[in-house]
Design a protein around this motif. Structure first.
Motif: not given
Length: 399
Positions: A211-220, A238-244, A265-277
């Protein structure tokens, strides 16, 4: 005697022609043999579906009688996104299967591992599925054309967008630790110059990581207001989901290889992906704008017949379909001259060619001075139900 001499001369001319099977590997009177390598399994298997789209499109071509009287025998092997396996398969395709050329090979690591070999054998590698900037260098990759807008150009477009949309913000980049991901970081460095170190924080990952969960936490924790994800779909999801999950309300930008609804987007969650560019060349099958548009109607019918039951929202199939259209056009332009030299020349001689599933205003123009097939894209944003385009079509040449 004169008639006999003319007959022999004509026969000699025919046999010396560039499409004669004895001179050209993979060519016969009824067939052209082409090779491909894709990650049908492994950590990048979601983009390996591009290969499934290519294979299905080629079947549709053969069902229509082939091209110029020849059917396409497309041999596609699975390298599981492993460079050693890519080397093994490419050698087999060239030396045992005796393909005419390679088409649509996917994966920057595998392409990098096999490019020098293919060049040494004089085998063109057309429309590779990689935007790695190094492959756009004609001097070092004279037998290659690229099937994606270069990652360097794409990255500069994202950097330009962010400096306008969030001029005072800090930007985070999560990147795959290979040529694919590094190109985006280099693009931001080139665009931002001396401001890069002040405005950008980065974190890398290996494709072998779970996973990249720890990287996303550190970037936040860096305080960044934007997250650019430069990798492959599994990790982008994974990154989109973890950011949410951690409540990071960043502006998220995906690179094109991860811009699939079904694959990311679907694996991340379509609702969690709103606004992604994302920047893309393609129309979105979910966008009601294109519901009655002929090109997308034809694509839907193609999926129903040749890939029944697949997730139509997975953009990898559409990329493969578009690749097939380009292959068909290149072979049509070749006529009966199927020499490797002419195949490469025709791949670099596409003029204002319109792929029916490409966004309006995007055309394919190639030349012998650059390796890129696609040089334009448009930004689009996920609404929760479809991609919505915004801004104008951006040309790679103008950055």
């Amino acid at each position: 005697m004169l008639v006999k001499w003319k007959t022999l001369a004509a026969l000699a001319l025919l046999l010396s022609g560039p499409a004669f099977a004895a001179d050209e590997p993979g060519i016969s009177a009824t067939e052209i043999k082409i090779g491909g390598v894709f990650p049908f399994s492994g950590p990048a298997s979601s983009i390996g579906l591009v290969g499934k789209g290519v294979i299905a499109y080629i079947q549709s071509v053969n069902d229509r009688g082939g091209i110029n009287g020849r059917k396409i025998n497309y041999l596609a092997y699975d390298d599981a996104y492993s460079p050693p396996k890519a080397v093994e398969h490419v050698r087999k395709l060239v030396e045992s299967d005796e393909v005419s050329f390679m088409f649509g090979q996917l994966g920057t690591p595998g392409i990098s591992a096999t490019a020098k070999y293919l060049r040494s054998k004089g085998v063109p590698s057309i429309a590779i599925i990689s935007g790695s900037s190094k492959f756009t260098d004609v001097a070092n990759y004279p037998m290659t054309t690229t099937g994606l807008v270069s990652y360097d150009t794409e990255g500069k477009i994202y950097a330009k967008y962010l400096t306008k949309a969030l001029p005072n913000a800090k930007y985070a980049i999560l990147y795959q630790n290979d040529d694919l991901g590094k190109d985006y970081v280099s693009a931001f460095k080139a665009f931002l110059g001396k401001d890069f170190d002040r405005k950008v924080v980065t974190a890398s990952y290996e494709v072998t990581e779970p996973t990249v969960d720890s990287q996303v936490v550190n970037l936040k924790s860096s305080g960044a207001d934007a997250l650019v994800i430069a990798g492959t779909p599994k990790f982008a999801a994974q990154a989109i989901r973890q950011a949410s999950v951690i409540g990071w309300k960043a502006t998220v930008i995906l690179n094109f290889p991860s811009g699939s609804v079904g694959g990311t987007l679907a694996p991340a969650g379509l609702d969690k992906s709103v606004g992604v560019i994302v920047g893309t060349t393609n129309k979105d099958i979910l966008d009601p704008t294109w519901k009655d548009e002929p090109g997308m109607q034809t694509y839907r019918a193609f999926l129903d017949k040749y890939l029944p039951g697949v997730d139509i929202t997975n953009g990898s199939y559409l990329t493969g379909y578009q690749q097939g259209i380009l292959l068909e056009q290149i072979l049509k332009q070749c006529g009966n001259d199927l020499s490797r030299k002419n195949i490469l020349a025709q791949s670099k001689s596409l003029k204002d060619f319109v792929v029916p599933t490409a966004l309006p205003g995007i055309k394919v123009n190639t030349s012998d001075t650059e390796n890129m097939i696609w040089t334009q894209l448009r930004l689009q944003r996920w609404s929760g139900t479809s991609w919505e385009g915004f801004g104008e079509v951006l040309d790679a040449k103008s950055k």
